[in-house]
Design an enzyme around this catalytic site. Structure first.
Site, mmCIF file in Angstrom:
data_model
loop_
_atom_site.group_PDB
_atom_site.id
_atom_site.type_symbol
_atom_site.label_atom_id
_atom_site.label_comp_id
_atom_site.label_asym_id
_atom_site.label_seq_id
_atom_site.Cartn_x
_atom_site.Cartn_y
_atom_site.Cartn_z
ATOM 1 N N HIS A 98 45.352 35.315 38.944
ATOM 2 C CA HIS A 98 44.261 35.462 37.979
ATOM 3 C C HIS A 98 43.634 36.847 38.076
ATOM 4 O O HIS A 98 43.400 37.505 37.050
ATOM 5 C CB HIS A 98 43.197 34.396 38.217
ATOM 6 C CG HIS A 98 41.979 34.548 37.348
ATOM 7 N ND1 HIS A 98 41.892 33.994 36.090
ATOM 8 C CD2 HIS A 98 40.807 35.221 37.540
ATOM 9 C CE1 HIS A 98 40.727 34.304 35.553
ATOM 10 N NE2 HIS A 98 40.048 35.049 36.422
ATOM 11 N N GLU A 99 43.365 37.298 39.296
ATOM 12 C CA GLU A 99 42.754 38.623 39.463
ATOM 13 C C GLU A 99 43.709 39.725 39.019
ATOM 14 O O GLU A 99 43.282 40.732 38.443
ATOM 15 C CB GLU A 99 42.327 38.826 40.918
ATOM 16 C CG GLU A 99 41.288 37.829 41.412
ATOM 17 C CD GLU A 99 40.080 37.720 40.499
ATOM 18 O OE1 GLU A 99 39.727 38.712 39.824
ATOM 19 O OE2 GLU A 99 39.483 36.628 40.438
ATOM 20 N N HIS A 102 43.497 40.370 35.388
ATOM 21 C CA HIS A 102 42.476 41.338 34.975
ATOM 22 C C HIS A 102 43.012 42.769 35.094
ATOM 23 O O HIS A 102 42.695 43.629 34.265
ATOM 24 C CB HIS A 102 41.227 41.189 35.835
ATOM 25 C CG HIS A 102 40.426 39.964 35.529
ATOM 26 N ND1 HIS A 102 40.016 39.651 34.248
ATOM 27 C CD2 HIS A 102 39.956 38.964 36.333
ATOM 28 C CE1 HIS A 102 39.321 38.515 34.279
ATOM 29 N NE2 HIS A 102 39.280 38.081 35.525
#
Length: 227
Positions: A98-99, A102
């Site tokens: 998920h990170e 980004h």
């Protein structure tokens, strides 16, 4: 608003965030105990997904705390909390991906991410100043100060709302990367989505609470003008 309406309002403000936090913690705790099939640590997952997307310049660092994971666009660094950095769990893989999502957004100049970045100074000012202006407007009976406070608050609320597509898109990217790279198997997709969806609840809850606060003050301002 009647007394009953106020009680319901404040109950929602209290319950929604607490429920979201509880859901995140329980889901994370459950899937942090289940190893992912590739037996890769969160740091290894992040590095593989970054490299597969040509983001060799993005660094990965360990950060203290629980669920303190984030991507820093200024230093181009993915920071993972200790459990996720070293852990081999399904939760660690999901959070790491998920990170990295980004980081991919940043590299591709994802529109909502760029828009959110431009809102940071305005949203920060709005969250710090809005209540002081609204309170001053109420005490002094100054409608213009009250309205200015609402405008500042609206800027902070807009930041919360724009955060939603940014977070959901990062989670979608995370799932796509985890599946396409073979880090997780098909029978792990459901569990991984649960981790990502639970994390998203905190942002949804924050946006709901912020919107309700804004609506309450807008109604108060309208009531002041009617009087």
């Amino acid at each position: 608003m009647t007394l009953g309406a106020y009680l319901i309002y404040f109950a929602i403000l209290l319950i929604v965030p607490l429920w979201a936090q509880s859901r995140v913690k329980s889901t994370y705790k459950k899937y942090s105990k289940i190893e992912n099939s590739s037996y890769m640590t969160g740091a290894q997952v992040a590095r593989k997904v970054l490299d597969d997307n040509g983001l060799f310049d993005v660094q990965i660092e360990e950060v203290r705390g629980l669920m303190t994971d984030h991507y820093d666009p200024r230093s181009k660094t993915v920071r993972l909390s200790t459990n996720n950095y070293h852990g081999h769990s399904q939760a660690a893989a999901a959070v790491a991906a998920h990170e990295v999502g980004h980081a991919i957004q940043d590299a591709e100049s994802y529109a909502f991410l760029r828009f959110r970045h431009t809102l940071v100074p305005v949203a920060s000012l709005g969250s710090n100043m809005s209540f002081f202006l609204i309170l001053a407007g109420i005490i002094m009976g100054a409608g213009q100060l009250f309205l200015l406070g609402i405008i500042f608050m609206a800027a902070a609320v807009l930041f919360q709302v724009v955060t939603l597509p940014v977070e959901f898109n990062a989670s979608t990217r995370a799932m796509d990367q985890l599946v396409s790279t073979g880090i997780i198997r098909s029978n792990e997709e459901r569990e991984t989505k649960k981790v990502l969806n639970a994390a998203a609840l905190t942002y949804v809850a924050a946006a709901v609470v912020a919107l309700m606060e804004l609506l309450r003050f807008v109604l108060m301002y309208i009531g002041m003008n009617e009087d």
